[in-house]
Design a protein around this motif. Structure first.
Motif, PDB file in Angstrom:
ATOM      1  N   ASP A   1      55.584  42.742  78.458  1.00 35.28           N
ATOM      2  CA  ASP A   1      55.332  41.507  77.680  1.00 35.28           C
ATOM      3  C   ASP A   1      54.926  40.182  78.750  1.00 35.28           C
ATOM      4  O   ASP A   1      55.453  40.310  79.870  1.00 35.28           O
ATOM      5  N   ASP A   2      54.668  38.898  78.133  1.00 36.08           N
ATOM      6  CA  ASP A   2      54.835  37.868  79.013  1.00 36.08           C
ATOM      7  C   ASP A   2      55.400  36.804  78.153  1.00 36.08           C
ATOM      8  O   ASP A   2      55.462  36.701  77.067  1.00 36.08           O
TER       9      ASP A   2
ATOM     10  N   GLY B   1      53.130  35.054  75.239  1.00 30.91           N
ATOM     11  CA  GLY B   1      52.940  35.873  74.090  1.00 30.91           C
ATOM     12  C   GLY B   1      54.220  35.942  73.170  1.00 30.91           C
ATOM     13  O   GLY B   1      54.081  35.760  71.990  1.00 30.91           O
TER      14      GLY B   1
ATOM     15  N   LYS C   1      54.453  32.663  71.503  1.00 38.32           N
ATOM     16  CA  LYS C   1      53.762  32.510  70.298  1.00 38.32           C
ATOM     17  C   LYS C   1      54.262  33.388  69.126  1.00 38.32           C
ATOM     18  O   LYS C   1      54.413  33.008  68.012  1.00 38.32           O
TER      19      LYS C   1
ATOM     20  N   ALA D   1      53.527  27.711  74.235  1.00 41.13           N
ATOM     21  CA  ALA D   1      53.335  28.793  75.184  1.00 41.13           C
ATOM     22  C   ALA D   1      54.420  28.904  76.314  1.00 41.13           C
ATOM     23  O   ALA D   1      54.717  29.774  76.790  1.00 41.13           O
TER      24      ALA D   1
END
Length: 212
Positions: A19-20, A23, A26, A32
């Motif tokens: 994942d980042d 993301g 969010k 972000a």
């Protein structure tokens, strides 16, 4: 392990899952940069209860590992299953293609495991076409258990790849490594008695949902 630094622990989870920061920010309903600032700059000092709970359920970990206190409510309840932007019968595709991720849908983890399903092996895709009507309709979401590709084969509905086309069909076992590919809709053809080795099984369909 409960005493481990929550920031470092969360950072490891993110790296391991692929994942980042943006993301996940969010996912918890923040801007972000929120998760990156929490991990790298220490702002906020502690994850708020709501955000912490969402991340704990998403990764399937105890909230205490993310800085929460011990309580029955901290145990994971929901697992988010990836919904992929590919459709069975839509043409070439791969369920492990990260670029096709269209979102995630939450399912009760206890219910999944009661069905004998391991959440990490599950994906959701869309049904394209009506060759499996009335069992499955165009636009239905189906849950695919990818572990079934390596498990002992049994009759049922599967997502398969045949001649580079991804499709959902009913499979029936035949003698000596043969099988039949069947359409529930009688208006569509069947492929009876073909070599099982010519069919790549992606996974078994274990659940279906549709919009009314």
């Amino acid at each position: 392990m409960v005493d481990d630094d929550p920031r470092a622990f969360l950072d490891r989870l993110i790296v391991q899952s692929g994942d980042d920061y943006a993301g996940l920010s969010k996912l918890v309903g923040r801007n972000a940069a929120y998760i990156q600032q929490y991990i790298k700059r220490g702002t906020p000092k502690r994850l708020p209860e709501i955000e912490r709970g969402i991340l704990a359920r998403y990764f399937g970990v105890d909230e205490r590992l993310l800085g929460g206190v011990a309580s029955a409510a901290s145990k994971p309840e929901m697992r988010l299953i990836p919904k992929l932007a590919v459709g069975a019968s839509a043409g070439p595709g791969a369920l492990n293609d990260a670029e096709t991720l269209a979102g995630k849908i939450g399912f009760d983890e206890k219910w999944l495991r009661k069905q004998g399903l391991e959440p990490a092996n599950l994906s959701l895709i869309r049904v394209d076409g009506d060759s499996m009507a009335p069992t499955l309709s165009h636009g239905d979401d189906i849950m695919v258990d990818r572990s079934a590709a390596a498990a002992g084969f049994r009759d049922g509905i599967y997502v398969i790849r045949l001649d580079d086309v991804l499709m959902v069909k009913r499979l029936a076992k035949g003698p000596a490594g043969r099988l039949s590919i069947l359409s529930d809709n009688p208006s569509y053809p069947d492929w009876p008695d073909i070599a099982g080795a010519s069919v790549s099984i992606v996974g078994r369909v274990v659940w279906a949902g549709r919009r009314l």
